[in-house]
Each structure stands twice: as C-alpha cells, then as structure tokens.
Design a protein around this motif. Structure first.
Motif, PDB file in Angstrom:
ATOM      1  N   LYS A  73      61.988  -2.353  -0.646  1.00  0.00           N
ATOM      2  CA  LYS A  73      62.305  -0.972  -0.991  1.00  0.00           C
ATOM      3  C   LYS A  73      62.848  -0.300   0.266  1.00  0.00           C
ATOM      4  O   LYS A  73      62.428  -0.635   1.381  1.00  0.00           O
ATOM      5  N   VAL A  74      63.771   0.633   0.082  1.00  0.00           N
ATOM      6  CA  VAL A  74      64.354   1.361   1.214  1.00  0.00           C
ATOM      7  C   VAL A  74      64.106   2.854   1.016  1.00  0.00           C
ATOM      8  O   VAL A  74      64.346   3.394  -0.065  1.00  0.00           O
ATOM      9  N   PHE A  75      63.600   3.485   2.074  1.00  0.00           N
ATOM     10  CA  PHE A  75      63.251   4.905   2.018  1.00  0.00           C
ATOM     11  C   PHE A  75      64.035   5.694   3.056  1.00  0.00           C
ATOM     12  O   PHE A  75      64.327   5.200   4.149  1.00  0.00           O
ATOM     13  N   ALA A  76      64.350   6.929   2.701  1.00  0.00           N
ATOM     14  CA  ALA A  76      64.936   7.866   3.669  1.00  0.00           C
ATOM     15  C   ALA A  76      63.861   8.285   4.665  1.00  0.00           C
ATOM     16  O   ALA A  76      62.661   8.135   4.417  1.00  0.00           O
ATOM     17  N   THR A  77      64.314   8.796   5.810  1.00  0.00           N
ATOM     18  CA  THR A  77      63.403   9.364   6.809  1.00  0.00           C
ATOM     19  C   THR A  77      63.913  10.749   7.184  1.00  0.00           C
ATOM     20  O   THR A  77      64.919  11.221   6.637  1.00  0.00           O
ATOM     21  N   ASP A  78      63.233  11.383   8.129  1.00  0.00           N
ATOM     22  CA  ASP A  78      63.706  12.698   8.578  1.00  0.00           C
ATOM     23  C   ASP A  78      64.951  12.591   9.447  1.00  0.00           C
ATOM     24  O   ASP A  78      65.570  13.593   9.777  1.00  0.00           O
ATOM     25  N   ASP A  79      65.334  11.377   9.810  1.00  0.00           N
ATOM     26  CA  ASP A  79      66.567  11.134  10.572  1.00  0.00           C
ATOM     27  C   ASP A  79      67.598  10.511   9.634  1.00  0.00           C
ATOM     28  O   ASP A  79      67.397   9.405   9.138  1.00  0.00           O
ATOM     29  N   PRO A  80      68.707  11.208   9.369  1.00  0.00           N
ATOM     30  CA  PRO A  80      69.697  10.686   8.416  1.00  0.00           C
ATOM     31  C   PRO A  80      70.333   9.369   8.845  1.00  0.00           C
ATOM     32  O   PRO A  80      70.924   8.657   8.017  1.00  0.00           O
ATOM     33  N   ALA A  81      70.203   9.003  10.119  1.00  0.00           N
ATOM     34  CA  ALA A  81      70.800   7.756  10.609  1.00  0.00           C
ATOM     35  C   ALA A  81      69.858   6.561  10.463  1.00  0.00           C
ATOM     36  O   ALA A  81      70.252   5.428  10.725  1.00  0.00           O
ATOM     37  N   LEU A  82      68.600   6.821  10.056  1.00  0.00           N
ATOM     38  CA  LEU A  82      67.595   5.757   9.991  1.00  0.00           C
ATOM     39  C   LEU A  82      66.938   5.692   8.626  1.00  0.00           C
ATOM     40  O   LEU A  82      66.794   6.702   7.938  1.00  0.00           O
ATOM     41  N   CYS A  83      66.529   4.474   8.238  1.00  0.00           N
ATOM     42  CA  CYS A  83      65.782   4.249   6.997  1.00  0.00           C
ATOM     43  C   CYS A  83      64.523   3.469   7.329  1.00  0.00           C
ATOM     44  O   CYS A  83      64.401   2.881   8.405  1.00  0.00           O
ATOM     45  N   ILE A  84      63.612   3.432   6.377  1.00  0.00           N
ATOM     46  CA  ILE A  84      62.452   2.539   6.471  1.00  0.00           C
ATOM     47  C   ILE A  84      62.569   1.502   5.363  1.00  0.00           C
ATOM     48  O   ILE A  84      62.727   1.856   4.187  1.00  0.00           O
ATOM     49  N   VAL A  85      62.512   0.238   5.746  1.00  0.00           N
ATOM     50  CA  VAL A  85      62.511  -0.867   4.791  1.00  0.00           C
ATOM     51  C   VAL A  85      61.078  -1.330   4.605  1.00  0.00           C
ATOM     52  O   VAL A  85      60.354  -1.529   5.590  1.00  0.00           O
ATOM     53  N   SER A  86      60.657  -1.462   3.354  1.00  0.00           N
ATOM     54  CA  SER A  86      59.305  -1.898   3.033  1.00  0.00           C
ATOM     55  C   SER A  86      59.394  -3.202   2.244  1.00  0.00           C
ATOM     56  O   SER A  86      60.034  -3.267   1.188  1.00  0.00           O
ATOM     57  N   TYR A  87      58.779  -4.255   2.763  1.00  0.00           N
ATOM     58  CA  TYR A  87      58.884  -5.603   2.184  1.00  0.00           C
ATOM     59  C   TYR A  87      57.809  -5.836   1.129  1.00  0.00           C
ATOM     60  O   TYR A  87      56.629  -5.568   1.367  1.00  0.00           O
ATOM     61  N   LYS A  88      58.213  -6.375  -0.025  1.00  0.00           N
ATOM     62  CA  LYS A  88      57.315  -6.621  -1.153  1.00  0.00           C
ATOM     63  C   LYS A  88      56.918  -8.106  -1.214  1.00  0.00           C
ATOM     64  O   LYS A  88      57.564  -8.954  -0.597  1.00  0.00           O
ATOM     65  N   ASP A  89      55.890  -8.384  -1.998  1.00  0.00           N
ATOM     66  CA  ASP A  89      55.496  -9.775  -2.252  1.00  0.00           C
ATOM     67  C   ASP A  89      56.176 -10.341  -3.500  1.00  0.00           C
ATOM     68  O   ASP A  89      55.985 -11.509  -3.832  1.00  0.00           O
ATOM     69  N   ASP A  90      56.960  -9.517  -4.178  1.00  0.00           N
ATOM     70  CA  ASP A  90      57.678  -9.990  -5.371  1.00  0.00           C
ATOM     71  C   ASP A  90      58.627 -11.117  -4.992  1.00  0.00           C
ATOM     72  O   ASP A  90      59.299 -11.064  -3.962  1.00  0.00           O
ATOM     73  N   ALA A  91      58.676 -12.125  -5.846  1.00  0.00           N
ATOM     74  CA  ALA A  91      59.583 -13.253  -5.616  1.00  0.00           C
ATOM     75  C   ALA A  91      60.463 -13.433  -6.836  1.00  0.00           C
ATOM     76  O   ALA A  91      60.000 -13.338  -7.974  1.00  0.00           O
ATOM     77  N   THR A  92      61.742 -13.666  -6.590  1.00  0.00           N
ATOM     78  CA  THR A  92      62.665 -13.963  -7.682  1.00  0.00           C
ATOM     79  C   THR A  92      63.521 -15.151  -7.281  1.00  0.00           C
ATOM     80  O   THR A  92      63.678 -15.459  -6.100  1.00  0.00           O
ATOM     81  N   ALA A  93      64.061 -15.801  -8.280  1.00  0.00           N
ATOM     82  CA  ALA A  93      65.000 -16.896  -8.042  1.00  0.00           C
ATOM     83  C   ALA A  93      66.040 -16.872  -9.141  1.00  0.00           C
ATOM     84  O   ALA A  93      65.825 -16.286 -10.205  1.00  0.00           O
ATOM     85  N   PHE A  94      67.180 -17.522  -8.859  1.00  0.00           N
ATOM     86  CA  PHE A  94      68.276 -17.601  -9.841  1.00  0.00           C
ATOM     87  C   PHE A  94      68.698 -16.207 -10.287  1.00  0.00           C
ATOM     88  O   PHE A  94      68.795 -15.904 -11.464  1.00  0.00           O
ATOM     89  N   ASN A  95      68.925 -15.331  -9.269  1.00  0.00           N
ATOM     90  CA  ASN A  95      69.353 -13.953  -9.499  1.00  0.00           C
ATOM     91  C   ASN A  95      68.449 -13.193 -10.455  1.00  0.00           C
ATOM     92  O   ASN A  95      68.908 -12.478 -11.343  1.00  0.00           O
ATOM     93  N   LEU A 115      57.054  -0.717  12.122  1.00  0.00           N
ATOM     94  CA  LEU A 115      56.020   0.315  11.965  1.00  0.00           C
ATOM     95  C   LEU A 115      54.667  -0.266  11.578  1.00  0.00           C
ATOM     96  O   LEU A 115      53.627   0.249  11.971  1.00  0.00           O
ATOM     97  N   SER A 116      54.696  -1.316  10.748  1.00  0.00           N
ATOM     98  CA  SER A 116      53.458  -1.910  10.245  1.00  0.00           C
ATOM     99  C   SER A 116      53.768  -3.314   9.769  1.00  0.00           C
ATOM    100  O   SER A 116      54.896  -3.803   9.921  1.00  0.00           O
ATOM    101  N   ASP A 117      52.778  -3.972   9.162  1.00  0.00           N
ATOM    102  CA  ASP A 117      52.978  -5.340   8.673  1.00  0.00           C
ATOM    103  C   ASP A 117      54.136  -5.451   7.686  1.00  0.00           C
ATOM    104  O   ASP A 117      54.774  -6.501   7.587  1.00  0.00           O
ATOM    105  N   ARG A 118      54.390  -4.382   6.939  1.00  0.00           N
ATOM    106  CA  ARG A 118      55.416  -4.450   5.898  1.00  0.00           C
ATOM    107  C   ARG A 118      56.588  -3.491   6.089  1.00  0.00           C
ATOM    108  O   ARG A 118      57.590  -3.610   5.400  1.00  0.00           O
ATOM    109  N   ASP A 119      56.465  -2.543   6.998  1.00  0.00           N
ATOM    110  CA  ASP A 119      57.468  -1.476   7.120  1.00  0.00           C
ATOM    111  C   ASP A 119      58.184  -1.518   8.471  1.00  0.00           C
ATOM    112  O   ASP A 119      57.536  -1.652   9.515  1.00  0.00           O
ATOM    113  N   THR A 120      59.501  -1.353   8.402  1.00  0.00           N
ATOM    114  CA  THR A 120      60.330  -1.384   9.613  1.00  0.00           C
ATOM    115  C   THR A 120      61.409  -0.309   9.543  1.00  0.00           C
ATOM    116  O   THR A 120      62.014  -0.095   8.483  1.00  0.00           O
TER     117      THR A 120
END
Length: 236
Positions: free
Chosen positions: A14-36, A74-79
């Motif tokens: 997931k990608v989130f906005a921040t208070d800085d328009p030039a930066l985002c926070i990416v949050s990594y999930k445990d969801d797995a998909t294959a074959f699109n 930022l954390s185990d899942r967020d950058t």
C-alpha cells in the motif's frame, strides 16, 4: 513522518501520502499473488522480509551509483520513498533460464547464459503483462528512447551489483523484475522493490529455490524460504 490518505493499493504493497508532497510511505503486506492475481494466498512475515531486503539492497545500490527511491525505513513494514511516476514497463533481467523464459522458448530451466538477457513487458495485469520491444514502448509513449537507454544501462548495472551481493550470501541470482520511476524533474530512478517476490534466488550449493516460485508451484516451505533469505541478509 506519518501516513496520510492511501494513494494506491497493489498486490503486495500500500502507498500512503505524507505531509511532504515529494515523499510517500510504502507499507508491505503479507498477501501473495501469482499469475497476475489468478492465484492468491498469504505468506506469513513476507512483508517484513521484502521491506527490509529492498531497503538493504537499495542502499547498497545507491552507494554504487544506482539512483533509487529509498529514503528511510520507518518500521518492519513501512518505508519512506521518493514519490515518482512509475514507468509502466516491467524490466526483466535473466542470467539463467527459468520460469516464463523456459516455457515460452521450450528450453529446460537452469541453462546459464553467456551474457544476461533483458526483456520488457507492459505493466498491465488485465492484459497479462505482454512482452514488448523498445519500438512498441516508444510507439505507446511509455518511455522515450533516451529513457529506455537509461533504464537498460541501470538494469544491467543492478544485475552486476545484485549478483555479487547475493553470491556473498550463497545465493545465485537467476533472474529478477524491476521497475523504474520518473522524479518530478524527469530523472529515471529505481523504484518498487527487490525481494524474493520479484527475484529468483537459488541456493548456490543445492539449487534449492528461495523465492516466490515455492508459492507459485505449490512446493511448500514458502515462509521458510523467505526467512532463510532474511537470515542470510542479517547475518551478513
């Protein structure tokens, strides 16, 4: 830095906005998909592994001359990452035959190429990510010729650096998919992630698969493979 509104949700992040328009926070999930997205599941702890591995690798690449979107973990899942416009091309570098390459061209897995190959596919799940060449990419206005040359140069540089990085961990880099983005001033930089989701990793000694192929092919031991990559990364 805090998450604001969610800008995007993909299959793995997931990608989130921040208070800085030039930066985002990416949050990594445990969801797995294959074959699109045709196959769905969960790999416990995957988000943590992918986040931490991507960040370690991106910092290593930055130090060696590859510009990336990484800013701060930022954390185990967020950058925190630089906000970019993703170039809608999936860039695949292959050192050894595997996966679609082997099935598309009727060859066995495990053939070591004399030199790496590069392929592009259109980033489109509903079209099943069709392969395309540079002329198609320019015709579709996905990227300019200059941008494609930059992407190719950077992709092969990533391959050289990542191969050496993984070899120290006792891992063969078989192939990988990367994506690039445009900064507001038009610079092309490495974006997305580098992880067992997007790379094929084989153990140097045993050839054991340490990546998402274990999920794709119902091989079992998926979580163990991701954790093994994490263990080798942290021990190094």
């Amino acid at each position: 830095m805090e998450k604001r509104e969610q800008l995007y949700e993909g299959k793995a992040k997931k990608v989130f906005a921040t208070d800085d328009p030039a930066l985002c926070i990416v949050s990594y999930k445990d969801d797995a998909t294959a074959f699109n997205g045709a196959k769905k599941g969960t790999i416990a702890g995957k988000g943590v592994v992918n986040n931490k591995m991507s960040n370690l690798v991106m910092q290593y690449l930055e130090k060696n001359g590859v510009p990336t979107h990484f800013v701060e973990e930022l954390s185990d899942r967020d950058t925190v990452v630089r906000k970019v416009q993703i170039v809608p091309l999936e860039v695949i570098i292959r050192n050894i035959s595997a996966g679609h390459f082997a099935s598309n061209y009727g060859v066995e897995e495990g053939i070591v190429f004399d030199e790496p190959t590069i392929e592009f596919s259109l980033k489109s799940d509903h079209l099943d990510d069709p392969l395309l060449n540079e002329y198609h990419a320019v015709a579709l206005k996905l990227a300019t010729r200059e941008e494609i040359e930059t992407i190719k140069t950077l992709a092969f540089k990533v391959n050289d650096l990542l191969k050496a990085f993984m070899l120290k961990l006792g891992v063969t880099l078989v192939d990988f998919k990367i994506e690039f983005g445009r900064t507001p001033d038009g610079k092309i930089i490495l974006a997305d992630e580098i992880s067992p989701d997007t790379c094929r990793f084989w153990d140097v000694k045993t050839g054991e698969k340490l990546d998402k192929d274990r999920f794709r092919r119902d091989m079992g031991g998926v979580e163990d493979a991701y954790q093994e990559i994490m263990r080798r990364l942290t021990e190094e």
